[in-house]
Design a protein around this motif. Structure first.
Motif, PDB file in Angstrom:
ATOM      1  N   PRO A   6      34.819  49.323  35.781  1.00 45.38           N
ATOM      2  CA  PRO A   6      34.210  48.073  36.239  1.00 45.38           C
ATOM      3  C   PRO A   6      34.043  47.083  35.089  1.00 45.38           C
ATOM      4  O   PRO A   6      33.319  47.348  34.132  1.00 45.38           O
ATOM      5  N   PHE A   7      34.726  45.944  35.170  1.00 44.89           N
ATOM      6  CA  PHE A   7      34.583  44.877  34.182  1.00 44.89           C
ATOM      7  C   PHE A   7      34.344  43.559  34.904  1.00 44.89           C
ATOM      8  O   PHE A   7      35.013  43.246  35.888  1.00 44.89           O
ATOM      9  N   SER A   8      33.407  42.786  34.378  1.00 47.82           N
ATOM     10  CA  SER A   8      33.103  41.478  34.958  1.00 47.82           C
ATOM     11  C   SER A   8      34.162  40.454  34.571  1.00 47.82           C
ATOM     12  O   SER A   8      34.833  40.584  33.540  1.00 47.82           O
ATOM     13  N   LEU A   9      34.280  39.435  35.404  1.00 51.14           N
ATOM     14  CA  LEU A   9      35.070  38.276  35.023  1.00 51.14           C
ATOM     15  C   LEU A   9      34.340  37.542  33.907  1.00 51.14           C
ATOM     16  O   LEU A   9      33.129  37.299  34.000  1.00 51.14           O
TER      17      LEU A   9
ATOM     18  N   GLU B 136      40.084  46.541  42.668  1.00 51.34           N
ATOM     19  CA  GLU B 136      39.219  46.620  43.842  1.00 51.34           C
ATOM     20  C   GLU B 136      38.079  45.627  43.656  1.00 51.34           C
ATOM     21  O   GLU B 136      37.398  45.646  42.646  1.00 51.34           O
ATOM     22  N   GLY B 137      37.882  44.787  44.628  1.00 52.08           N
ATOM     23  CA  GLY B 137      36.838  43.786  44.531  1.00 52.08           C
ATOM     24  C   GLY B 137      37.325  42.459  45.080  1.00 52.08           C
ATOM     25  O   GLY B 137      38.342  42.397  45.776  1.00 52.08           O
ATOM     26  N   PRO B 138      36.610  41.383  44.784  1.00 56.06           N
ATOM     27  CA  PRO B 138      35.475  41.282  43.870  1.00 56.06           C
ATOM     28  C   PRO B 138      34.193  41.857  44.463  1.00 56.06           C
ATOM     29  O   PRO B 138      34.004  41.832  45.666  1.00 56.06           O
ATOM     30  N   TYR B 139      33.327  42.351  43.559  1.00 53.32           N
ATOM     31  CA  TYR B 139      32.056  42.927  43.946  1.00 53.32           C
ATOM     32  C   TYR B 139      30.919  42.201  43.228  1.00 53.32           C
ATOM     33  O   TYR B 139      31.103  41.634  42.157  1.00 53.32           O
ATOM     34  N   GLY B 140      29.738  42.282  43.837  1.00 51.94           N
ATOM     35  CA  GLY B 140      28.546  41.802  43.155  1.00 51.94           C
ATOM     36  C   GLY B 140      27.918  40.571  43.769  1.00 51.94           C
ATOM     37  O   GLY B 140      28.598  39.701  44.319  1.00 51.94           O
ATOM     38  N   ALA B 141      26.583  40.517  43.673  1.00 52.91           N
ATOM     39  CA  ALA B 141      25.797  39.382  44.160  1.00 52.91           C
ATOM     40  C   ALA B 141      25.243  38.552  43.009  1.00 52.91           C
ATOM     41  O   ALA B 141      24.358  37.726  43.201  1.00 52.91           O
ATOM     42  N   PHE B 142      25.790  38.768  41.808  1.00 49.14           N
ATOM     43  CA  PHE B 142      25.324  38.050  40.619  1.00 49.14           C
ATOM     44  C   PHE B 142      26.059  36.715  40.545  1.00 49.14           C
ATOM     45  O   PHE B 142      26.851  36.461  39.634  1.00 49.14           O
TER      46      PHE B 142
ATOM     47  N   ALA C 262      32.443  33.380  39.882  1.00 48.62           N
ATOM     48  CA  ALA C 262      31.873  33.673  38.567  1.00 48.62           C
ATOM     49  C   ALA C 262      30.673  34.591  38.727  1.00 48.62           C
ATOM     50  O   ALA C 262      29.841  34.412  39.624  1.00 48.62           O
ATOM     51  N   GLY C 263      30.575  35.595  37.831  1.00 47.67           N
ATOM     52  CA  GLY C 263      29.488  36.558  37.882  1.00 47.67           C
ATOM     53  C   GLY C 263      29.862  37.862  38.546  1.00 47.67           C
ATOM     54  O   GLY C 263      29.162  38.867  38.392  1.00 47.67           O
ATOM     55  N   GLN C 264      30.980  37.891  39.280  1.00 49.38           N
ATOM     56  CA  GLN C 264      31.386  39.108  39.970  1.00 49.38           C
ATOM     57  C   GLN C 264      32.242  39.997  39.067  1.00 49.38           C
ATOM     58  O   GLN C 264      32.665  39.583  37.989  1.00 49.38           O
ATOM     59  N   PHE C 265      32.481  41.217  39.536  1.00 49.49           N
ATOM     60  CA  PHE C 265      33.299  42.156  38.782  1.00 49.49           C
ATOM     61  C   PHE C 265      34.296  42.844  39.702  1.00 49.49           C
ATOM     62  O   PHE C 265      34.180  42.799  40.928  1.00 49.49           O
ATOM     63  N   PHE C 266      35.286  43.450  39.101  1.00 47.47           N
ATOM     64  CA  PHE C 266      36.292  44.238  39.811  1.00 47.47           C
ATOM     65  C   PHE C 266      36.305  45.649  39.234  1.00 47.47           C
ATOM     66  O   PHE C 266      35.886  45.870  38.087  1.00 47.47           O
ATOM     67  N   LEU C 267      36.819  46.584  40.011  1.00 48.30           N
ATOM     68  CA  LEU C 267      37.208  47.894  39.482  1.00 48.30           C
ATOM     69  C   LEU C 267      38.695  47.803  39.159  1.00 48.30           C
ATOM     70  O   LEU C 267      39.534  47.668  40.053  1.00 48.30           O
ATOM     71  N   TRP C 268      39.011  47.859  37.874  1.00 46.55           N
ATOM     72  CA  TRP C 268      40.381  47.605  37.416  1.00 46.55           C
ATOM     73  C   TRP C 268      41.107  48.910  37.134  1.00 46.55           C
ATOM     74  O   TRP C 268      40.601  49.783  36.428  1.00 46.55           O
TER      75      TRP C 268
ATOM     76  N   VAL D 106      41.654  49.633  53.257  1.00 52.57           N
ATOM     77  CA  VAL D 106      42.480  48.569  53.838  1.00 52.57           C
ATOM     78  C   VAL D 106      42.399  47.284  53.023  1.00 52.57           C
ATOM     79  O   VAL D 106      43.428  46.705  52.634  1.00 52.57           O
ATOM     80  N   LEU D 107      41.174  46.800  52.738  1.00 55.47           N
ATOM     81  CA  LEU D 107      41.032  45.543  52.000  1.00 55.47           C
ATOM     82  C   LEU D 107      41.636  45.619  50.596  1.00 55.47           C
ATOM     83  O   LEU D 107      42.389  44.724  50.196  1.00 55.47           O
ATOM     84  N   PRO D 108      41.320  46.663  49.790  1.00 51.15           N
ATOM     85  CA  PRO D 108      41.950  46.728  48.463  1.00 51.15           C
ATOM     86  C   PRO D 108      43.477  46.786  48.524  1.00 51.15           C
ATOM     87  O   PRO D 108      44.156  46.112  47.741  1.00 51.15           O
ATOM     88  N   LEU D 109      44.027  47.587  49.432  1.00 55.01           N
ATOM     89  CA  LEU D 109      45.482  47.687  49.513  1.00 55.01           C
ATOM     90  C   LEU D 109      46.107  46.355  49.925  1.00 55.01           C
ATOM     91  O   LEU D 109      47.114  45.922  49.352  1.00 55.01           O
ATOM     92  N   TRP D 110      45.500  45.693  50.904  1.00 53.90           N
ATOM     93  CA  TRP D 110      46.047  44.421  51.378  1.00 53.90           C
ATOM     94  C   TRP D 110      45.961  43.350  50.294  1.00 53.90           C
ATOM     95  O   TRP D 110      46.925  42.617  50.061  1.00 53.90           O
ATOM     96  N   ARG D 111      44.826  43.276  49.609  1.00 52.79           N
ATOM     97  CA  ARG D 111      44.674  42.246  48.581  1.00 52.79           C
ATOM     98  C   ARG D 111      45.629  42.481  47.417  1.00 52.79           C
ATOM     99  O   ARG D 111      46.201  41.528  46.876  1.00 52.79           O
ATOM    100  N   ASN D 112      45.819  43.712  47.026  1.00 50.27           N
ATOM    101  CA  ASN D 112      46.732  43.965  45.905  1.00 50.27           C
ATOM    102  C   ASN D 112      48.183  43.728  46.303  1.00 50.27           C
ATOM    103  O   ASN D 112      48.983  43.253  45.488  1.00 50.27           O
ATOM    104  N   TRP D 113      48.548  44.047  47.536  1.00 51.30           N
ATOM    105  CA  TRP D 113      49.896  43.726  48.009  1.00 51.30           C
ATOM    106  C   TRP D 113      50.103  42.218  48.044  1.00 51.30           C
ATOM    107  O   TRP D 113      51.163  41.708  47.684  1.00 51.30           O
ATOM    108  N   ARG D 114      49.040  41.507  48.460  1.00 51.29           N
ATOM    109  CA  ARG D 114      49.162  40.056  48.596  1.00 51.29           C
ATOM    110  C   ARG D 114      49.238  39.354  47.248  1.00 51.29           C
ATOM    111  O   ARG D 114      50.011  38.409  47.067  1.00 51.29           O
ATOM    112  N   HIS D 115      48.447  39.801  46.262  1.00 56.67           N
ATOM    113  CA  HIS D 115      48.307  39.046  45.020  1.00 56.67           C
ATOM    114  C   HIS D 115      49.186  39.560  43.879  1.00 56.67           C
ATOM    115  O   HIS D 115      49.400  38.828  42.900  1.00 56.67           O
ATOM    116  N   GLN D 116      49.674  40.796  43.947  1.00 58.76           N
ATOM    117  CA  GLN D 116      50.628  41.311  42.958  1.00 58.76           C
ATOM    118  C   GLN D 116      50.152  41.029  41.519  1.00 58.76           C
ATOM    119  O   GLN D 116      50.794  40.313  40.748  1.00 58.76           O
ATOM    120  N   LEU D 117      49.022  41.596  41.149  1.00 60.84           N
ATOM    121  CA  LEU D 117      48.406  41.312  39.856  1.00 60.84           C
ATOM    122  C   LEU D 117      49.170  41.961  38.710  1.00 60.84           C
ATOM    123  O   LEU D 117      49.633  43.105  38.809  1.00 60.84           O
TER     124      LEU D 117
END
Length: 445
Positions: A275-278, A313-319, A256-262, A216-227
């Motif tokens: 998985p690539f970091s910002l 998918e993301g952002p992920y990470g506690a870094f 900053a410090g987080q990553f996404f699954l692209w 749900v979250l990945p689908l909603w965020r990608n629909w919202r942000h249209q990357l």
């Protein structure tokens, strides 16, 4: 990109990681107590082995639901604990689940065999043939054994990630089969309306968390942000930066410090998630990732066309700076591990020292950006070059570069051998564990 300053962390603030970890432990302990209470209220079988087997099955069901929570990738947990630590908990919980369910089968088989003329194996076969749900539970156990075998270190090193991930998908089949078994023959499931409602709630929350966090979250965020890909910029012969734009990126909760699954939605790449970091702090208008060509997925980034649709998918990470405990910081990067470090330097406040470890100066990706940021923020920047041996980040060398290292938060990212060596050096220099922040970017499930 606009520099985003993080607020100072009060020295007495309760660490987010401690809050989340304590919360998870408390949830597991409370539910174990509730399961025990319902089991006692349902009454005991006359055979002690059967009683032990039933308790093992109940705790196994609870651990299975807890496993789903760990792999759900819920933002609140992920930002506070980190996906690598959640993955580690998932691994050890998985082995606990495996042995608990094996114990359930063994004790039940021996317990029923004790009161019959059959041996335990024949008794188990008879139960599978005559009792509703037992055959489904047996299939579920076999699937969990297969997944557990694929998760063993010797097997994990030999399996491609895609194969390992495909095998893990059978866990969800095992969950469904185990749940139907519990509904069919679970004495505590049907002992009272309260027990029935409790177990439906446990499984509903666990499965709902997975659906929410993984779909749900990945689908909603990608629909919202249209990357979309804005541009691709080569940084060196084998390193490239990809700039990504979209709608309302100021409302995307990335740090900053987080990553996404692209996933780049081209004919030959749409099915690959990397998985690539910002590599720059999010500024509300664009995102940037920087990657080294280490495989087909990362090598193909160089050929992306502007306008290519992106599913992230993301952002992920506690870094992130959320976990700071000190007003001053030390940022240590190795190789392409500089990408989240460069983003953190852009966001972090207070005096910072940056140590960048590479084989040679030509390997220092984004070094010009680091140097400009260091000048703008009044940070110290040290480029450490040379072969891996001798260790140029040994305790003596680190102490010489950063004499007050024990008084700083340390953010560390780089290749695993380099990270392990630096962590050893930090231990020798008596840097408190609460001040050391790192992630290995491993994925659960």
């Amino acid at each position: 990109m606009t520099t985003v300053q993080s607020p100072p962390v009060p020295p007495t603030a309760i660490r987010p990681k401690v809050v989340a970890r304590t919360g998870l432990y408390a949830v597991l302990a409370v539910n174990a107590a509730v399961v025990t209470l319902f089991a006692v209220q349902a009454g005991f079988a006359s055979n002690a082995l059967v009683v032990i087997g039933r308790f093992a099955g109940l705790y196994g069901a609870l651990l299975m639901a807890f496993q789903l929570l760990l792999v759900a990738r819920l933002p609140w947990l992920d930002r506070r604990i980190g996906m690598d630590r959640l993955t580690n908990w998932h691994r050890w919980t998985g082995f606990g689940l495996l042995w608990t369910l094996v114990g359930h089968v063994v004790f039940i088989a021996f317990g029923y065999a004790e009161s019959s003329s059959m041996n335990p194996v024949s008794q188990l076969v008879d139960l599978a043939e005559t009792v509703e749900g037992v055959l489904r539970a047996t299939v579920a156990l076999v699937l969990i054994l297969v997944v557990g075998g694929a998760s063993a270190r010797w097997a994990r090193r030999r399996l491609a990630y895609e194969t390992w991930h495909f095998v893990h998908l059978y866990t969800y089949v095992a969950v469904v089969l185990a749940f139907t078994h519990q509904v069919a023959v679970g004495t505590t499931f049907t002992a009272s309306s309260a027990a029935t409602a409790y177990w439906y709630a446990v499984w509903g929350v666990a499965l709902g968390s997975v659906v929410l966090g993984r779909a749900v979250l990945p689908l909603w965020r990608n629909w919202r942000h249209q990357l979309r890909v804005e541009k691709v910029v080569p940084e060196s012969d084998n390193v490239v930066s990809v700039y990504i734009t979209g709608r309302d990126l100021d409302r995307l909760p990335a740090r900053a410090g987080q990553f996404f699954l692209w996933r780049f939605l081209t004919k030959d790449r749409w099915w690959q998630a990397n998985p690539f970091s910002l590599s720059a702090a999010p500024d509300g208008t664009r995102l940037r990732l920087t990657a080294k060509a280490a495989g087909d997925g990362s090598a193909g980034l160089r050929h992306l066309k502007p306008g290519t649709r992106v599913f992230a998918e993301g952002p992920y990470g506690a870094f992130t700076t959320m976990h700071r405990t000190r007003p001053e910081s030390l940022l240590i990067a190795g190789g392409v591990g500089v990408t989240p470090i460069r983003a953190l330097l852009e966001e972090i406040d207070g005096h910072a020292v940056v140590v960048y470890r590479v084989g040679g100066e030509r390997d220092a990706v984004l070094y010009d950006e680091l140097r400009d940021l260091a000048v703008a923020k009044g940070a110290e920047l040290h480029l450490v070059t040379g072969p891996p041996v001798p260790d140029r980040l040994a305790p003596r060398e680190l102490a010489a570069l950063v004499p007050d290292i024990a008084e700083r938060d340390v953010f560390l990212c780089g290749p695993p051998p380099m990270m392990n060596a630096v962590l050893g050096s930090l231990r020798e220099l008596d840097v408190p564990r609460t001040q050391i922040h790192f992630e290995r970017f491993s994925l659960a499930g």
